[in-house]
Design a protein around this motif. Structure first.
Motif, mmCIF file in Angstrom:
data_model
loop_
_atom_site.group_PDB
_atom_site.id
_atom_site.type_symbol
_atom_site.label_atom_id
_atom_site.label_comp_id
_atom_site.label_asym_id
_atom_site.label_seq_id
_atom_site.Cartn_x
_atom_site.Cartn_y
_atom_site.Cartn_z
ATOM 1 N N VAL A 1 -6.530 -31.507 -3.760
ATOM 2 C CA VAL A 1 -6.449 -32.537 -3.005
ATOM 3 C C VAL A 1 -6.971 -33.635 -3.585
ATOM 4 C CG1 VAL A 1 -7.077 -33.977 -0.799
ATOM 5 C CG2 VAL A 1 -6.058 -31.459 -0.809
ATOM 6 N N TRP B 1 8.666 -34.225 7.445
ATOM 7 C CA TRP B 1 8.659 -35.562 7.865
ATOM 8 C C TRP B 1 8.696 -36.518 6.758
ATOM 9 C CZ3 TRP B 1 3.865 -34.912 11.816
ATOM 10 C CH2 TRP B 1 4.078 -34.474 12.788
ATOM 11 N N TYR C 1 -11.489 -38.838 5.629
ATOM 12 C CA TYR C 1 -11.679 -38.594 4.340
ATOM 13 C C TYR C 1 -10.741 -39.205 3.414
ATOM 14 C CZ TYR C 1 -12.653 -36.264 -0.188
ATOM 15 O OH TYR C 1 -12.757 -35.923 -1.597
ATOM 16 N N LEU D 1 -2.311 -38.815 9.120
ATOM 17 C CA LEU D 1 -2.185 -38.341 10.536
ATOM 18 C C LEU D 1 -3.438 -37.220 10.893
ATOM 19 C CD1 LEU D 1 0.512 -39.628 9.739
ATOM 20 C CD2 LEU D 1 1.608 -38.396 11.851
ATOM 21 N N PRO E 1 -0.683 -29.624 6.831
ATOM 22 C CA PRO E 1 -1.718 -28.722 7.696
ATOM 23 C C PRO E 1 -0.758 -27.197 7.619
ATOM 24 C CG PRO E 1 -0.425 -30.076 9.161
ATOM 25 C CD PRO E 1 0.359 -30.177 7.794
ATOM 26 N N PHE E 2 -1.677 -26.337 8.143
ATOM 27 C CA PHE E 2 -1.195 -24.904 8.271
ATOM 28 C C PHE E 2 -0.037 -24.697 9.498
ATOM 29 C CE2 PHE E 2 -4.308 -24.489 11.499
ATOM 30 C CZ PHE E 2 -3.610 -23.695 12.658
ATOM 31 N N ASN E 3 0.032 -25.845 10.571
ATOM 32 C CA ASN E 3 0.694 -25.341 11.618
ATOM 33 C C ASN E 3 2.047 -25.667 11.713
ATOM 34 O OD1 ASN E 3 0.065 -28.168 11.928
ATOM 35 N ND2 ASN E 3 0.363 -28.062 13.793
ATOM 36 N N GLU F 1 -11.001 -31.317 20.155
ATOM 37 C CA GLU F 1 -9.583 -30.496 19.874
ATOM 38 C C GLU F 1 -9.790 -29.058 19.756
ATOM 39 O OE1 GLU F 1 -7.342 -31.197 16.208
ATOM 40 O OE2 GLU F 1 -5.582 -31.059 17.091
ATOM 41 N N VAL G 1 -1.212 -34.880 6.653
ATOM 42 C CA VAL G 1 -1.521 -34.579 7.972
ATOM 43 C C VAL G 1 -2.464 -33.666 8.170
ATOM 44 C CG1 VAL G 1 -0.023 -33.547 10.053
ATOM 45 C CG2 VAL G 1 1.162 -35.041 8.500
ATOM 46 N N GLY G 2 -3.233 -33.490 9.166
ATOM 47 C CA GLY G 2 -4.444 -32.497 9.326
ATOM 48 C C GLY G 2 -5.338 -32.878 10.189
ATOM 49 N N PRO H 1 0.727 -27.943 -0.120
ATOM 50 C CA PRO H 1 0.961 -27.463 1.509
ATOM 51 C C PRO H 1 -0.558 -26.820 1.560
ATOM 52 C CG PRO H 1 1.974 -26.036 -0.382
ATOM 53 C CD PRO H 1 1.172 -27.196 -1.000
#
Ligand code: NAD
Length: 504
Positions: free
Chosen positions: A214, A163, A237, A252, A153-155, A388, A229-230, A179
């Motif tokens: 993807v 990880w 999906y 995640l 994800p971007f964050n 969220e 992760v996202g 990425p």
């Protein structure tokens, strides 16, 4: 400078930058200025095939190298990363917007996993049982999966890939990293570092792109596993598609993390923690605290303390020498989304204590800034409570008892992180037992486990059985083979036996 003069961020294939084919690109912004600073390639079919073919060759070479060789490459990567992480932090700040010290913190948490992975021989060495049956030995081997896909994800453009890839590579796999297209440059910096550390070409590949890239990884038979992760809808999906295609998958997803404050808690510690965990990285953390459940009678006093701290926060360009506390959001579109949740909360009857809508920073009027926002008495039926937000918006919900707070946490659809603040050890112990969440802090607001434990939530925060890193990571990136072996003793005679094998 016109748009055409801006650099194009490429793929990394066969140990070098690879000029994209197909011509699709996406803009990469500096969120503090709002300016487009580059374009990133969006992979097409030819790029995907080239990346996977190179990774397959990389796997053949890397998986055949000795444990000693692999370990020396990991140590070299760790040393290079440690010496040069300041460069990486600047890239993170320029594309994500988080302040430099926070970018360094992100790298430090990723480096922990690199350090864990350097000790991999102990964790992949299998087991041996001598004489399991007469003259029969049984042993297990842990082998790499092959080409493994990581979609991030971007964050956390550096930490989240870290990880996974140190452990994946340690175990002998070849990695294809996809990425986030919003802040893609960290991936190329990491790829160059692997090359310098001595990793063979093809063992670490970067495929820039969007859904097309993807889906290419999800469909490719050569890709054995997916670590994603996202956000939750995409995680679901990914989980469903990768599973359907026979891949091992860990996906995640999103979060809505609550902090439960009991009346006996130290309210200064709580206020400091809520502000750190609510507004750090502008709330763009999957472990951010977004809801404070205040068990009455503490809400008024706590809100006063949090408000006082918020008004002192300095917001600005994270790259400034005089570093601010909080930077901008990732994009203008995301800022609109965050603002829309504050509108929803207001319409649903919440009290806006501090309003970050319409906030701007002098000299950076085009930047994607959103001011820290504090909401009180947010109805738990409001979408501002259930969904969220992923921005600097902290909601307070007043409850009367521990049980009421616990029921709210356990009633939510996410189960990533949570925290309890109290001086009562018995209450904390009860909470850790009863709460339906994967990562729990006791007087700790952002309980991201250290590298030798594993990271992952429950419910819609994690699809699949394997968490990230720790022992889960080594299990995920290896597959076990059990060998039952008999070497005939010349003094004995086997004979024919058609019965099912039994131990004797
Ligand atoms: P996102 O789901 O939009 O994107 C994640 C990745 O998926 C990106 O690489 C993106 O290119 C790709 N992607 C996006 N749309 C896709 C689609 N339709 N099909 C296939 N791939 C697609 O997430 P984001 O906005 O980059 O990151 C923020 C989210 O990530 C938040 O929800 C946050 O909670 C979550 N997150 C979770 C954790 C965790 O550990 N649980 C950690 C960090 C971030």
């Amino acid at each position: 400078m016109t748009d055409h003069d801006l650099p194009v961020i490429a793929h990394w294939i066969d140990g070098a930058e690879s000029a994209p084919t197909g011509g699709r690109t996406a803009p990469v912004y500096n969120p503090a200025t709002g300016a487009v600073q580059a374009h990133v390639a969006l992979a097409g079919e030819a790029d995907i095939q080239a990346a996977i073919a190179s990774a397959s060759r990389g796997f053949a070479e890397w998986s055949g190298s000795s444990i000693a060789k692999r370990q020396s490459v990991l140590f070299a990567f760790r040393e290079l990363l440690n010496a040069r992480k300041g460069e990486l932090a600047e890239i993170l700040t320029a594309e994500h917007g988080k302040v430099l010290s926070d970018a360094m913190g992100e790298i430090a948490r990723g480096q922990e996993v690199v350090e864990l992975a350097t000790g991999f021989p102990h964790l992949i060495k299998g087991a041996y049982s001598e004489n399991a049956s007469s003259g029969v030995d049984v042993y297990s081997l842990k082998q790499p999966l092959g080409v493994v896909g990581i979609i991030s994800p971007f964050n956390f453009p550096a930490m989240v890939p870290m990880w996974f890839f140190p452990i994946a590579l340690a175990a002998g796999n070849a990695v294809v990293l996809k990425p986030s297209e919003k802040d893609p440059s960290a991936s190329l910096w990491l790829a160059r570092l692997w090359k310098e550390a001595g990793l063979p070409a093809g063992a670490f590949t970067v495929l820039q792109g969007d859904k097309v890239a993807v889906d290419g990884l999800l469909e490719a038979p050569e890709v054995q596993s997916i670590s994603f992760v996202g956000s939750t809808p995409i995680a679901q999906y990914i989980y469903e598609t990768a599973s359907k295609n026979g891949k091992r998958v860990q996906a995640l997803g999103g979060a809505k993390n609550h902090m439960l404050v009991l009346p006996d808690a130290d309210l200064d510690l709580v206020a400091d923690s809520a502000v750190n965990a609510g507004f750090g990285a502008a709330g763009e953390r999957c472990m951010a605290i977004s809801v404070v459940l205040a068990v009455e009678p503490v809400a008024d006093e706590l809100i006063a303390k949090v408000t006082e701290r918020i008004t002192k926060l300095r917001i600005g360009n994270g790259a400034d020498a005089d570093e601010p506390d909080m930077g901008p959001l990732i994009s203008g579109a995301h800022r609109e989304k965050v603002a829309s949740y504050v509108d929803i909360a207001e319409a649903d009857g919440a009290t806006i204590v501090v309003d970050g809508r319409g906030f701007s920073v002098d000299g950076h009027e085009e930047g994607f800034f959103f001011g820290p926002t504090l909401l009180d008495e947010v109805p738990t039926t409001s979408r501002a409570y259930t969904e969220e937000i992923f921005g600097p918006v902290l909601s307070v919900v007043r409850v009367n008892t521990y049980e009421e707070g616990l029921a709210l946490i356990n009633g939510g659809e996410f189960g990533n992180g949570t925290a309890i603040f109290t001086n009562d050890g018995g209450a904390a112990r009860r909470f850790q037992h009863e709460v339906q969440v994967g990562m729990i802090g006791i007087n700790v607001p952002i309980p991201v486990p250290v590298a030798y434990h594993s990271f992952g939530g429950w419910k819609k925060s994690l699809f699949g059985d394997a968490k990230a890193y720790g022992v889960h990571g080594f299990d995920f990136f290896t597959r076990e083979k059990a060998v039952t072996s008999r070497w005939l003793d010349p003094a004995t005679h086997g004979g024919i036996n058609l019965g099912f094998p039994q131990n004797s």
